[in-house]
Design a protein around this motif. Sequence first.
Motif, mmCIF file in Angstrom:
data_model
loop_
_atom_site.group_PDB
_atom_site.id
_atom_site.type_symbol
_atom_site.label_atom_id
_atom_site.label_comp_id
_atom_site.label_asym_id
_atom_site.label_seq_id
_atom_site.Cartn_x
_atom_site.Cartn_y
_atom_site.Cartn_z
ATOM 1 N N ASN A 179 -17.765 47.811 23.874
ATOM 2 C CA ASN A 179 -17.342 49.068 23.229
ATOM 3 C C ASN A 179 -17.289 49.052 21.694
ATOM 4 O OD1 ASN A 179 -17.047 50.271 25.720
ATOM 5 N ND2 ASN A 179 -14.910 49.635 25.919
ATOM 6 N N MET A 180 -17.941 48.096 21.079
ATOM 7 C CA MET A 180 -17.868 48.007 19.622
ATOM 8 C C MET A 180 -18.854 48.986 18.981
ATOM 9 S SD MET A 180 -18.208 44.567 17.378
ATOM 10 C CE MET A 180 -16.735 43.598 17.632
ATOM 11 N N PRO A 181 -18.497 49.550 17.793
ATOM 12 C CA PRO A 181 -19.471 50.344 17.062
ATOM 13 C C PRO A 181 -20.713 49.499 16.778
ATOM 14 C CG PRO A 181 -17.312 50.664 16.113
ATOM 15 C CD PRO A 181 -17.174 49.570 17.133
ATOM 16 N N VAL A 182 -21.875 50.134 16.717
ATOM 17 C CA VAL A 182 -23.115 49.360 16.775
ATOM 18 C C VAL A 182 -23.370 48.509 15.531
ATOM 19 C CG1 VAL A 182 -24.744 51.128 15.945
ATOM 20 C CG2 VAL A 182 -25.476 49.409 17.599
ATOM 21 N N GLN A 183 -23.022 49.001 14.355
ATOM 22 C CA GLN A 183 -23.299 48.183 13.175
ATOM 23 C C GLN A 183 -22.450 46.918 13.176
ATOM 24 O OE1 GLN A 183 -23.187 51.684 10.516
ATOM 25 N NE2 GLN A 183 -24.722 50.544 9.354
ATOM 26 N N ALA A 184 -21.217 47.044 13.643
ATOM 27 C CA ALA A 184 -20.343 45.876 13.703
ATOM 28 C C ALA A 184 -20.901 44.852 14.676
ATOM 29 C CB ALA A 184 -18.939 46.308 14.123
ATOM 30 N N THR A 185 -21.366 45.314 15.838
ATOM 31 C CA THR A 185 -21.871 44.343 16.817
ATOM 32 C C THR A 185 -23.216 43.763 16.366
ATOM 33 O OG1 THR A 185 -22.218 43.864 19.148
ATOM 34 C CG2 THR A 185 -22.977 45.988 18.404
ATOM 35 N N MET A 186 -24.031 44.561 15.664
ATOM 36 C CA MET A 186 -25.297 44.022 15.164
ATOM 37 C C MET A 186 -25.031 42.944 14.113
ATOM 38 S SD MET A 186 -27.888 47.317 15.131
ATOM 39 C CE MET A 186 -29.373 46.575 14.478
ATOM 40 N N ASP A 187 -24.014 43.172 13.258
ATOM 41 C CA ASP A 187 -23.658 42.176 12.237
ATOM 42 C C ASP A 187 -23.204 40.868 12.866
ATOM 43 O OD1 ASP A 187 -24.274 43.894 10.260
ATOM 44 O OD2 ASP A 187 -22.201 44.508 9.807
ATOM 45 N N ALA A 188 -22.669 40.963 14.094
ATOM 46 C CA ALA A 188 -22.147 39.771 14.749
ATOM 47 C C ALA A 188 -23.228 38.991 15.506
ATOM 48 C CB ALA A 188 -21.016 40.164 15.695
ATOM 49 N N GLN A 189 -24.488 39.493 15.494
ATOM 50 C CA GLN A 189 -25.562 38.795 16.218
ATOM 51 C C GLN A 189 -26.279 37.816 15.272
ATOM 52 O OE1 GLN A 189 -25.663 39.491 19.494
ATOM 53 N NE2 GLN A 189 -24.163 41.127 19.178
ATOM 54 N N SER A 190 -27.009 36.892 15.880
ATOM 55 C CA SER A 190 -27.797 35.967 15.055
ATOM 56 C C SER A 190 -28.926 36.742 14.374
ATOM 57 C CB SER A 190 -28.387 34.861 15.928
ATOM 58 O OG SER A 190 -29.461 35.395 16.680
ATOM 59 N N GLU A 191 -29.478 36.142 13.338
ATOM 60 C CA GLU A 191 -30.515 36.825 12.565
ATOM 61 C C GLU A 191 -31.745 37.144 13.420
ATOM 62 O OE1 GLU A 191 -32.457 35.308 8.656
ATOM 63 O OE2 GLU A 191 -30.263 35.287 8.459
ATOM 64 N N ARG A 192 -32.082 36.174 14.291
ATOM 65 C CA ARG A 192 -33.272 36.358 15.122
ATOM 66 C C ARG A 192 -33.081 37.542 16.089
ATOM 67 N NH1 ARG A 192 -34.623 35.102 19.890
ATOM 68 N NH2 ARG A 192 -32.702 33.919 20.194
ATOM 69 N N VAL A 193 -31.880 37.611 16.666
ATOM 70 C CA VAL A 193 -31.591 38.696 17.616
ATOM 71 C C VAL A 193 -31.649 40.049 16.894
ATOM 72 C CG1 VAL A 193 -29.789 39.721 19.060
ATOM 73 C CG2 VAL A 193 -30.231 37.266 19.185
ATOM 74 N N THR A 194 -31.040 40.117 15.722
ATOM 75 C CA THR A 194 -31.049 41.371 14.962
ATOM 76 C C THR A 194 -32.481 41.768 14.618
ATOM 77 O OG1 THR A 194 -29.068 40.495 13.925
ATOM 78 C CG2 THR A 194 -29.913 42.557 13.054
ATOM 79 N N SER A 195 -33.271 40.760 14.235
ATOM 80 C CA SER A 195 -34.629 41.098 13.839
ATOM 81 C C SER A 195 -35.459 41.549 15.049
ATOM 82 C CB SER A 195 -35.241 39.915 13.081
ATOM 83 O OG SER A 195 -36.454 39.530 13.640
ATOM 84 N N ASP A 196 -35.243 40.909 16.223
ATOM 85 C CA ASP A 196 -35.916 41.364 17.453
ATOM 86 C C ASP A 196 -35.556 42.807 17.772
ATOM 87 O OD1 ASP A 196 -37.064 38.969 17.801
ATOM 88 O OD2 ASP A 196 -35.985 38.406 19.649
ATOM 89 N N LEU A 197 -34.258 43.096 17.665
ATOM 90 C CA LEU A 197 -33.807 44.454 17.993
ATOM 91 C C LEU A 197 -34.402 45.457 17.010
ATOM 92 C CD1 LEU A 197 -32.133 46.516 19.554
ATOM 93 C CD2 LEU A 197 -30.174 45.946 18.109
ATOM 94 N N ASN A 198 -34.349 45.113 15.709
ATOM 95 C CA ASN A 198 -34.884 46.042 14.711
ATOM 96 C C ASN A 198 -36.341 46.367 14.968
ATOM 97 O OD1 ASN A 198 -32.703 46.740 13.180
ATOM 98 N ND2 ASN A 198 -32.792 44.859 11.965
#
Length: 601
Positions: free
Chosen positions: A152-171
């Motif tokens: 239930n976390m707001p999305v920017q907060a949860t994206m900030d909490a992911q590893s760089e690789r995961v964030t880049s995959d999602l982006n």
Amino acid sequence: MSDTDATTETDHTLRTPIVAVLGHVDHGKTSLLDRIRGSAVTAGESGAITQHIGATAVPLSVISEIAGELVDPTDFDLPGLLFIDTPGHHSFSTLRSRGGALADIAILVVDVNDGFQPQTLEAIDILKRTQTPFIVAANKIDTVPGWNPNENMPVQATMDAQSERVTSDLNQKLYEIIGELSDNGFSADMYWRVQDFQANIGVVPVSAETGEGVPDLLTVMMGLSQRYMKEEMEIDTAGPGVGTVLEVKDTQGFGTTLDAIVYDGTIRADDTIVVGGLQGPIVTDVRALLRPRPLEEIRTEAQFEQVDEVTAADGVKIAAPDLDDAMAGAPIRVVRNREQSEVIAEVEEELAEIEVTTQEEGVVVKADTLGSLEAISSTLAEEEIPIMRAEVGAVAPRDVRVAETANEPTHRAILAFSVEVLDDARDLAEQEDVELFEDDVIYQLVERYDDHVTAIEEAQQEQILENITRPAKFRILQDHTFRQSDPAVVGVEILSGELRRNVNVVKWADGEPTRVGRLKTIQDEGEDVDSARTGERMAVSIDGPTVGRQIEEGDDLWVEIPEKHAKILEQELKEDISVDEREALSMYLEKHRNRDPFWGK
Ligand code: GDP
């Protein structure tokens, strides 16, 4: 209250915006709705979120609870959001209102792994056509490999909490979706970068599974409605109710009832209403207005409670006499304090807005709602498939009777969209050779009909080919006269094309064709055969000529092709015959055209 009081009484207020959820199958529409409902309940104020007929109301207080710091409730004066419970563009198009969609705003759900799919495109078309504002929920972000869920976390907060690789995959996945929106004519961006939601589509990454991004989704929906739709949300709560039929169904103890969404004014338990029916407007008196009983009260067998009135926007079950002919998707209007004829005229006008063009020749279309009927008709019109009859309701024997009057074999068909086919109708269709197509996805229904048309056309082509004389050239072999006449029996070699039995044979001499007789049988080493191909040697019997007079050993002979057949072969069937037949045909045509350039044209 006197009549004069009633007519002058007004009470303006802002109603709840109606939200529809659309998207491709399995992209997570139902899960997302469940998640929103679930989050709303766990937000503490169970009781504040109410289950209505066909819809779920999520009040502003609950939204602000879920959204936390994203929302300041004092920024808003709209009361919340009303989510239509049945997701999908099918119900979306059912829910039409005067001049367009009933939903004020939509969520287009797209699976981040799957991207745009056929029904995503279909939904986009409908949203464009109805000019419905929408946002994109890029769903299933929790499935990116390595994702670390934060319930239930707001999305920017949860994206900030992911590893760089995961964030880049999602982006990367998100940018693909933005790219696809742009390919479809929409400028789009991540929602936090969008300033003007009218000019740009906001993309909200979410997970229906973990609730991540759901606070953002609700915030964006609320902000969008508040900012751009406030004026449209203004209603007179004292005005006569206006709504749309969601479903016509039997309710125990009440007979045929209507599940409806009221989007303007108020409907009261003692009102007279006008409803769109199969045979035109139905005028009837409300007997009861029903709502689901709150969960904690469902102890008795009574599933519904009666209420005195329902104000927009809201869902309600209406019990009244004479509703059997009412159509899903049709308008409902309260008569109160107005001329009944005026209201009937309004309903008639609204029904007439639904554009379905029928012709004298064409297919029969049955659909579950007026909205879906309209949507299929427009798809069929784009494909230039004519419609002879289009109606809401189950497929009945009389529909088969209509379909079988079609002249074109391809039109002896019923396209049934999300409706029942009555057993006797199915039997009759089989008996009368009327094809039945059933589906609840429009493009699949039309695709299957198209395949059927192609199959019929191919069969017709084959039929034509069967009845057409096919070209062949053959030569009488030296020393292969087995019988001189009555009939002549000679050995031949097929030079080009395919030689069949029962054809007339011609010989060319001095540029002129002469018919020498009729080829009756073909034998291969004493066995009768139907045909022989290029390169084969066979014995043939020809009625008419005598070897040594009309024909000689070493002669080249041709199958005689009637001029009409030659024309069809050249102009329509060239692709359907073999290469050596084509060769034989062009040589044959050339011979004729040397003496008459227009032969076979
Ligand atoms: P609908 O056909 O669009 O209504 O899709 P559903 O809501 O039925 O979801 C289809 C499947 O995807 C179900 O198995 C869901 O559990 C799954 N699903 C939906 N949303 C998510 C999500 O955000 N994350 C994951 N991991 N699975 C999801």
